[in-house]
Design a protein around this motif. Structure first.
Motif, short mmCIF file in Angstrom:
data_model
loop_
_atom_site.label_atom_id
_atom_site.label_comp_id
_atom_site.label_asym_id
_atom_site.label_seq_id
_atom_site.Cartn_x
_atom_site.Cartn_y
_atom_site.Cartn_z
N UNK A 216 0.87 -1.19 0.00
CA UNK A 216 0.00 0.00 0.00
C UNK A 216 0.91 1.24 0.00
N UNK A 217 0.68 2.11 -0.96
CA UNK A 217 1.55 3.28 -1.14
C UNK A 217 0.83 4.55 -0.75
N UNK A 218 1.53 5.43 -0.01
CA UNK A 218 1.01 6.77 0.26
C UNK A 218 2.16 7.72 0.50
N UNK A 219 1.87 9.01 0.56
CA UNK A 219 2.89 10.04 0.81
C UNK A 219 2.66 10.74 2.15
N UNK A 220 1.69 10.30 2.91
CA UNK A 220 1.38 10.94 4.19
C UNK A 220 2.30 10.47 5.30
N UNK A 221 2.84 9.26 5.15
CA UNK A 221 3.66 8.69 6.20
C UNK A 221 2.87 8.00 7.28
N UNK A 222 1.54 8.01 7.15
CA UNK A 222 0.68 7.38 8.15
C UNK A 222 0.48 5.90 7.80
N UNK A 223 0.64 5.05 8.78
CA UNK A 223 0.44 3.62 8.59
C UNK A 223 -1.02 3.36 8.24
N UNK A 224 -1.28 2.77 7.04
CA UNK A 224 -2.68 2.54 6.63
C UNK A 224 -3.41 1.51 7.49
N UNK A 225 -2.66 0.62 8.13
CA UNK A 225 -3.23 -0.39 9.03
C UNK A 225 -4.49 -1.05 8.45
N UNK A 226 -4.36 -1.76 7.34
CA UNK A 226 -5.54 -2.42 6.75
C UNK A 226 -6.09 -3.50 7.68
N UNK A 227 -7.39 -3.66 7.64
CA UNK A 227 -8.04 -4.62 8.52
C UNK A 227 -7.58 -6.04 8.20
N UNK A 228 -7.17 -6.73 9.22
CA UNK A 228 -6.76 -8.12 9.06
C UNK A 228 -5.36 -8.27 8.49
N UNK A 229 -4.63 -7.19 8.38
CA UNK A 229 -3.29 -7.26 7.79
C UNK A 229 -2.20 -7.26 8.84
N UNK A 230 -1.11 -7.95 8.52
CA UNK A 230 0.07 -7.98 9.38
C UNK A 230 1.21 -7.27 8.64
N UNK A 231 1.72 -6.23 9.28
CA UNK A 231 2.75 -5.44 8.59
C UNK A 231 4.06 -6.21 8.51
N UNK A 232 4.62 -6.26 7.29
CA UNK A 232 5.91 -6.91 7.05
C UNK A 232 7.03 -5.89 7.17
N UNK A 233 6.81 -4.70 6.63
CA UNK A 233 7.83 -3.66 6.66
C UNK A 233 7.40 -2.46 5.85
N UNK A 234 8.27 -1.46 5.78
CA UNK A 234 7.97 -0.26 5.01
C UNK A 234 9.25 0.22 4.34
N UNK A 235 9.13 0.65 3.09
CA UNK A 235 10.25 1.22 2.35
C UNK A 235 9.87 2.63 1.90
N UNK A 236 10.88 3.47 1.73
CA UNK A 236 10.62 4.85 1.32
C UNK A 236 11.46 5.22 0.11
N UNK A 237 10.89 6.08 -0.71
CA UNK A 237 11.59 6.65 -1.87
C UNK A 237 11.25 8.13 -1.94
N UNK A 238 12.23 8.92 -2.38
CA UNK A 238 11.97 10.34 -2.59
C UNK A 238 11.34 10.55 -3.96
N UNK A 239 10.12 11.13 -3.97
CA UNK A 239 9.53 11.58 -5.23
C UNK A 239 10.14 12.93 -5.59
N UNK A 240 10.34 13.75 -4.57
CA UNK A 240 11.07 15.01 -4.74
C UNK A 240 12.12 15.09 -3.64
N UNK A 241 13.39 15.18 -4.06
CA UNK A 241 14.48 15.21 -3.11
C UNK A 241 14.42 16.48 -2.26
N UNK A 242 14.93 16.41 -1.02
CA UNK A 242 14.98 17.63 -0.21
C UNK A 242 15.92 18.66 -0.83
N UNK A 243 15.64 19.93 -0.62
CA UNK A 243 16.49 21.00 -1.16
C UNK A 243 17.88 20.91 -0.55
N UNK A 244 18.89 20.96 -1.40
CA UNK A 244 20.27 20.96 -0.92
C UNK A 244 20.92 22.29 -1.27
N UNK A 245 21.36 23.05 -0.28
CA UNK A 245 22.00 24.34 -0.56
C UNK A 245 23.21 24.16 -1.46
#
Length: 367
Positions: A216-245
């Motif tokens: 399940x993918x989202x950009x909010x960072x909130x765990x979707x916690x689907x009913x009856x689901x057991x979380x295996x893990x979470x991975x993250x990717x930057x859609x937009x990189x943070x600003x680097x001076x």
């Protein structure tokens, strides 16, 4: 096809000339980029590191000359085969960098234009296609001007390239594209502006639901916690990189203390940069000493910056009779600030007022 080949020869030629001249303006910077490729964790060609500057000069002069020769129609067969060989080689390098995420900036346009590895790769693919079109329909590639004029033009171009390469090595790049060019303020370069776009992070939540793995993918960072689901893990990717001076690794340190803010508030500061004392040009410190001694008499604060150890810098100061202390700064940062080892700068409250190669230290102006 005649008109297409005519257009492409001009387009490709100008592209190679511009790309080559940008790197020829700063061959030392391009040699640093080649050293990145020669590193053990990239191409593992460490034996080429001592020759990186020579290779850089050869490549960029050759690149400019191929552009000139293509436009003129000089040595058509040799020029086209050389173009294909060069673009195939660079396509391999950019693909290798992109696929294995080894070198994050190919250096194709020096510091003038930063491209990601994948952008560089697709740029090379397009160029390869265009060059192949010209190659297969080379019968339409008719030379311009007379044979004597073409030969003279090529020779003059070659001599001018050699002169430019020598000039920037003995002085500094004619055009400075870096964040430390004259007039830039270091503190401002390290600041994140208020209107900088925030990063966007994509979260990929992996769950086991009814015996099946589901993402399940989202950009909010909130765990979707689907009913009856057991979380295996979470991975993250930057859609937009943070600003680097533009400036993010500049520090002035000594004995585990940070003096960056102190020195960047000085109104009259002279900074001598010798990024690595193992390959610094010792003869340059005679000119540097004359300037720094005069600067101290006129009330300037004088410091040195190096990535070498305190013991090495103190030994250098003793042997060269330098009347100032060296502080530590990251080597890559120092290489970026000035393409001279040693080099000399004047700062006023963090703003770079002067920047000179040690060959030109006598031109350093002190108030």
């Amino acid at each position: 096809m005649k008109y297409l080949v005519g257009f492409l020869r001009i387009f490709i030629g100008i592209f190679f000339i511009i790309s080559g001249l940008i790197k020829l303006n700063d061959p030392v910077g391009f040699s640093f980029k080649l050293q990145d490729y020669f590193a053990p964790d990239v191409l593992n060609l460490e034996f080429l590191v001592p020759y990186s500057l020579m290779i850089a000069l050869f490549v960029v002069v050759y690149e400019v000359m191929l552009g000139v020769m293509l436009i003129l129609g000089y040595a058509k067969r040799f020029t086209l085969w050389s173009l294909i060989a060069m673009i195939v080689f660079f396509t391999f390098l950019t693909f290798y960098s992109a696929y294995f995420n080894k070198v994050t900036d190919c250096g194709c346009f020096g510091d003038a234009l930063k491209l990601t590895p994948w952008e560089s790769f697709w740029k090379d693919i397009v160029l390869l296609i265009l060059i192949l079109i010209v190659f297969f329909w080379r019968k339409h590639l008719t030379p311009f001007f007379t044979a004597n004029f073409r030969s003279i033009a090529v020779m003059i171009s070659f001599v001018l390239c050699l002169w430019l390469g020598y000039h920037v090595l003995m002085h500094l790049p004619i055009v400075d594209f870096r964040a430390y060019k004259i007039g830039k303020n270091i503190q401002e370069g390290m600041t994140v502006p208020d209107d900088a776009l925030p990063p966007i992070i994509e979260y990929q939540w992996k769950y086991e639901i009814n015996g099946k793995e589901k993402t399940i993918t989202n950009t909010s960072g909130l765990d979707p916690q689907p009913e009856g689901g057991t979380r295996i893990g979470v991975e993250t990717d930057f859609i937009r990189e943070p600003y680097e001076p533009p400036i993010h690794d500049f520090t002035i340190e000594r004995d585990d203390q940070d003096f960056t803010e102190d020195f960047l508030t000085e109104e009259k500061l002279v900074v001598v940069i010798a990024y690595n004392l193992d390959n610094t040009e010792i003869e340059g410190f005679a000119n540097i000493k004359k300037v720094t001694d005069e600067a101290l008499k006129k009330g300037y604060k004088v410091i040195g910056l190096s990535a070498s150890s305190t013991a090495e810098t103190e030994e250098l100061a003793r042997k060269q009779k330098l009347n100032f202390q060296f502080y530590f700064c990251d080597m890559t940062t120092l290489k970026t600030i000035v393409r001279s080892n040693p080099g000399i700068l004047e700062l006023s409250k963090g703003t770079i007022l002067q920047k000179l190669h040690w060959n030109d230290a006598e031109d350093f102006k002190l108030n």
